[in-house]
Scaffold this motif. Structure first.
Motif, PDB file in Angstrom:
ATOM      1  N   ALA A 272       0.831  -1.210   0.000  1.00  0.00           N
ATOM      2  CA  ALA A 272       0.000   0.000   0.000  1.00  0.00           C
ATOM      3  C   ALA A 272       0.861   1.254   0.000  1.00  0.00           C
ATOM      4  N   GLN A 273       1.906   1.261   0.805  1.00  0.00           N
ATOM      5  CA  GLN A 273       2.785   2.429   0.862  1.00  0.00           C
ATOM      6  C   GLN A 273       3.705   2.480  -0.370  1.00  0.00           C
ATOM      7  N   GLN A 274       4.058   1.320  -0.909  1.00  0.00           N
ATOM      8  CA  GLN A 274       4.873   1.293  -2.115  1.00  0.00           C
ATOM      9  C   GLN A 274       4.166   1.989  -3.267  1.00  0.00           C
ATOM     10  N   ARG A 275       2.876   1.781  -3.365  1.00  0.00           N
ATOM     11  CA  ARG A 275       2.113   2.415  -4.446  1.00  0.00           C
ATOM     12  C   ARG A 275       2.133   3.932  -4.335  1.00  0.00           C
ATOM     13  N   ARG A 276       2.222   4.453  -3.109  1.00  0.00           N
ATOM     14  CA  ARG A 276       2.237   5.904  -2.933  1.00  0.00           C
ATOM     15  C   ARG A 276       3.461   6.547  -3.578  1.00  0.00           C
ATOM     16  N   LEU A 277       4.537   5.785  -3.718  1.00  0.00           N
ATOM     17  CA  LEU A 277       5.740   6.332  -4.334  1.00  0.00           C
ATOM     18  C   LEU A 277       5.493   6.802  -5.754  1.00  0.00           C
ATOM     19  N   PHE A 278       4.508   6.196  -6.429  1.00  0.00           N
ATOM     20  CA  PHE A 278       4.306   6.463  -7.843  1.00  0.00           C
ATOM     21  C   PHE A 278       3.000   7.201  -8.136  1.00  0.00           C
ATOM     22  N   VAL A 279       2.301   7.633  -7.096  1.00  0.00           N
ATOM     23  CA  VAL A 279       1.074   8.408  -7.279  1.00  0.00           C
ATOM     24  C   VAL A 279       1.432   9.885  -7.410  1.00  0.00           C
TER      25      VAL A 279
END
Length: 371
Positions: free
Chosen positions: A285-292
């Motif tokens: 979930a937090q990994q996805r925030r890197l690319f938002v």
């Protein structure tokens, strides 16, 4: 008498680590341009190569790294499947493990720790900073959240108190220079604006919820697990760089802490970036925030993701992510493919006469040839 407006401007340049020489003062603060010219056809090089395809575009790299009126010397390290290549030009150390000040690349360590704390439930991206640090952001301001600090959408502008030469400062004193203003930031925020003050506040938030120093949390969560033996945050007043260092001794520099104060080397930065982009430091979930990309980033001159990464699209359409940074004489950066399989770390010494456009072209040439 010193003009207060000029003093605030100089202080802002320091705090965002944009000073890499008078002519390229804001070079490494922002993302790279959205596009670049196509590369020449790759040719076989002298780097260490595994596999059958050319490791790097040696011709383009030789051109980009040659000492000239833009940079007196450049170091580049590239790694990926079948690729391991390191070279330095000009007066820079030829030691592949030479240390250097990474400047604003420090922010990636800060954002990683913050996202880990989000995953642990210590706070959320929507948590107002005042809930964590009651005495930091004035009560009459519209709430600023942890997520807004990470993505540079807090609305914070220039400091309203001078910070002098930056020596002897504490994180609390730096933050107060931005939050003691009588007037609140513009609300609603209408633009994404890169500001190192955001990451000073995040550093304080890390210390508040963990009960440990920022340096301890970075060591416990990132550098020790990844075996980054050359990556650390110096103590206040420590102006030394371990030997071998990339360049000759540098002038005394302010302590930029969680915003831009760390020292590392190319092998460590490569390992960190591959681990970060490859998903080894953050839950999904937090990994996805890197690319938002936040909505406000669409109109930003220097766009950043919700996790503080700068996006860049290569001329062949490949999307890469990373961060630039400057401190003392160094200007550098680390970028990698979204899957973390290939990465480039670079550092160079800008000349005093180089323009911002020339320096950006220098960096673009390196990233294009490397990735």
């Amino acid at each position: 008498m010193t003009n207060p407006a000029n003093l605030r401007t100089r202080t802002a340049r320091w705090i965002t680590l944009a000073a890499a020489g008078a002519a390229v003062a804001s070079l490494t603060v922002g993302a790279l341009p959205a596009s670049a010219q196509p590369n020449p056809a790759p040719v076989a090089g002298t780097g260490t190569i595994f596999g059958h395809r050319p490791a790097v575009d040696e011709e383009a790299l030789a051109k980009a790294m040659a000492p000239d009126g833009v940079a007196t010397g450049t170091m580049v390290r590239i790694s990926g499947p079948g690729v391991r290549w390191t070279k330095a030009t000009g007066p820079l150390s030829q030691d592949p493990a030479a240390s250097f000040r990474i400047g604003s690349m420090t922010k990636l360590f800060t954002s990683t720790v913050v996202l880990q704390l989000v995953a642990e439930g210590r706070f959320t991206l929507d948590t107002p900073v005042r809930e964590v640090l009651p005495d930091t952001v004035p009560a009459h301001w519209k709430p600023i959240t942890i997520g807004q600090l990470l993505s540079h959408t807090s609305g914070l502008g220039l400091p309203c108190e001078p910070l002098g030469d930056g020596l002897g400062l504490t994180p609390e004193r730096v933050v107060r220079a931005w939050t003691s203003c009588a007037a609140a930031p513009e609300s609603p925020v209408t633009v994404q604006q890169y500001n190192g003050a955001n990451y000073f506040i995040l550093g304080l938030a890390i210390e508040k919820v963990t009960g440990h120093t920022y340096a301890d949390e970075v060591r416990r969560r990132i550098t020790r697990p990844l075996g980054l033996r050359h990556t650390y945050l110096p103590q206040p007043g420590d102006t030394s760089v371990p030997s071998p260092s990339l360049d000759a001794p540098t002038p005394k520099e302010p302590w930029a802490w969680a915003e831009g104060g760390m020292i590392s080397n190319a092998p460590d930065m490569e390992r960190f970036m591959k681990a970060l982009l490859g998903g080894r430091l953050l839950p999904p979930a937090q990994q996805r925030r890197l690319f938002v990309m936040p909505p406000l980033s669409k109109s930003a001159k220097e766009p950043y993701s919700a996790g503080g990464l700068a996006p860049y699209t290569l001329s062949d359409g490949t999307e890469v992510w990373g961060k630039t940074g400057s401190m003392a004489q160094y200007s550098g950066g680390v970028f990698g493919t979204a899957d973390g399989r290939r990465a480039v770390t670079y550092s160079f010494l800008p000349t005093r006469t180089a323009t911002r456009a020339e320096a950006i072209e220098h960096v673009t040439g390196i990233v294009e040839a490397a990735l």
